[in-house]
Design a protein around this motif. Sequence first.
Motif, mmCIF file in Angstrom:
data_model
loop_
_atom_site.group_PDB
_atom_site.id
_atom_site.type_symbol
_atom_site.label_atom_id
_atom_site.label_comp_id
_atom_site.label_asym_id
_atom_site.label_seq_id
_atom_site.Cartn_x
_atom_site.Cartn_y
_atom_site.Cartn_z
ATOM 1 N N ARG A 148 -44.383 -10.973 -3.795
ATOM 2 C CA ARG A 148 -45.597 -10.591 -3.594
ATOM 3 C C ARG A 148 -46.516 -10.861 -4.813
ATOM 4 O O ARG A 148 -47.526 -11.333 -4.545
ATOM 5 C CB ARG A 148 -45.304 -8.949 -3.529
ATOM 6 N N GLN B 7 -43.713 -3.802 -11.363
ATOM 7 C CA GLN B 7 -43.522 -5.028 -10.568
ATOM 8 C C GLN B 7 -42.156 -5.103 -9.800
ATOM 9 O O GLN B 7 -42.412 -5.604 -8.553
ATOM 10 C CB GLN B 7 -43.393 -6.344 -11.748
ATOM 11 N N TYR C 274 -40.950 -2.639 -8.400
ATOM 12 C CA TYR C 274 -41.355 -1.250 -7.507
ATOM 13 C C TYR C 274 -42.139 -2.128 -6.443
ATOM 14 O O TYR C 274 -42.008 -1.732 -5.289
ATOM 15 C CB TYR C 274 -42.032 -0.160 -8.080
ATOM 16 N N ASP C 275 -43.206 -2.858 -6.718
ATOM 17 C CA ASP C 275 -43.959 -3.458 -5.822
ATOM 18 C C ASP C 275 -43.241 -4.324 -4.868
ATOM 19 O O ASP C 275 -43.495 -4.456 -3.766
ATOM 20 C CB ASP C 275 -45.117 -4.310 -6.480
ATOM 21 N N GLU C 276 -42.244 -5.251 -5.659
ATOM 22 C CA GLU C 276 -41.391 -6.172 -4.775
ATOM 23 C C GLU C 276 -40.593 -5.198 -3.664
ATOM 24 O O GLU C 276 -40.364 -5.802 -2.772
ATOM 25 C CB GLU C 276 -40.755 -7.025 -5.661
ATOM 26 N N VAL C 277 -39.766 -4.312 -4.224
ATOM 27 C CA VAL C 277 -38.830 -3.676 -3.401
ATOM 28 C C VAL C 277 -39.508 -2.973 -2.294
ATOM 29 O O VAL C 277 -38.780 -2.661 -1.151
ATOM 30 C CB VAL C 277 -37.771 -2.690 -4.080
ATOM 31 N N LYS C 278 -40.587 -2.594 -2.350
ATOM 32 C CA LYS C 278 -41.376 -1.983 -1.230
ATOM 33 C C LYS C 278 -41.427 -2.848 0.010
ATOM 34 O O LYS C 278 -41.513 -2.501 1.151
ATOM 35 C CB LYS C 278 -42.575 -1.369 -1.702
ATOM 36 N N GLY C 279 -41.397 -4.086 -0.358
ATOM 37 C CA GLY C 279 -41.659 -4.994 0.693
ATOM 38 C C GLY C 279 -42.973 -5.233 1.655
ATOM 39 O O GLY C 279 -42.945 -5.516 2.682
ATOM 40 N N ARG C 280 -44.071 -4.741 1.056
ATOM 41 C CA ARG C 280 -45.193 -4.898 1.679
ATOM 42 C C ARG C 280 -45.610 -6.460 1.822
ATOM 43 O O ARG C 280 -45.392 -7.067 0.613
ATOM 44 C CB ARG C 280 -46.201 -3.903 0.954
#
Length: 309
Positions: free
Chosen positions: A177, A291, A293-299
């Motif tokens: 992302r 960073q 956290y942003d990636e693992v949320k998968g938005r």
Amino acid sequence: MNKISLIVPCYNEEANIKPFYNAIMEIYTGGGGINDADLELMFVNDGSKDNTLQKIRALHEKDSRVKCVSFSRNFGKEAALFAGIRNVTGDCTVLLDADLQHPPFVLVEMYKKWKEGYEVVEGVKSNRGKEGLFHKLFTKVFYGMISKAVGMDMKNSSDYKLLDKKVVAELAKLKERNTFFRALSFWVGFKKTTVYYEVAERANGTSKWSTKSLIKYAINNVICFSYAPLHIVTAVGCVFTIIGIGVAVDALISFFTGKAASGFPTLVCITLIGFGGVMVCLGIIGVYIAQIYDEVKGRPQYIIGEKIE
């Protein structure tokens, strides 16, 4: 017949859409070297709040080669570039800005290099145009760090470049992302060459990049493409360890020689400096965790509100 696609990110560029289109068509129809290919003009509307989308739609009604991917809101230039990459269909693709600071005539030279067999043609700035002293210094430091991270000189690199469809396909596969397109175009490899250009003045309007947004952009890109800040954390920790050992040795020597003083101010200073260093290190680590956290949320990197095809 070959097909050349142009990806043009736009954010509040209503005054530049028509001049940009006219400049491209003047080159394309003027026998300048790219008129032997079909043309696809892909605008990416990055949640503009003005009439940018309406201007693009009006061009599409007159010229079906004009297409658009329009975001549901502003997601940033990186997202706009990758949205374009995932929606173009050309044999080669050129990415350039709508404000005409990337001179359109340079894409003719890029296209010639592509026909010679090069798969990535990097647009390199021969000068950076009009920039403030702080901006130039900040840019020099930032690209110095990124250049070391990717192992290539990126000090005068730009988003202005031509990519073969093989390169576009590989970039389109990336699932991350938080991206830094300028570095990723180096990272993918393939056969590269460069062309040089002078940054032109904006045709209309002012830059959308504030000092704050540039700093945020730089931090995000360094974090997502380099481990250097984590190495800095390690180095800072080593420095404070050495200082601590030195102070301890000095204190022991003073104690055994009978020269020990109260040392309260020294103790306070060392404590404050050490605490500040620890907080800086925790902050750097925290940015990396954010960073992740942003990636693992998968938005998704962006949301498309409308397509004009």
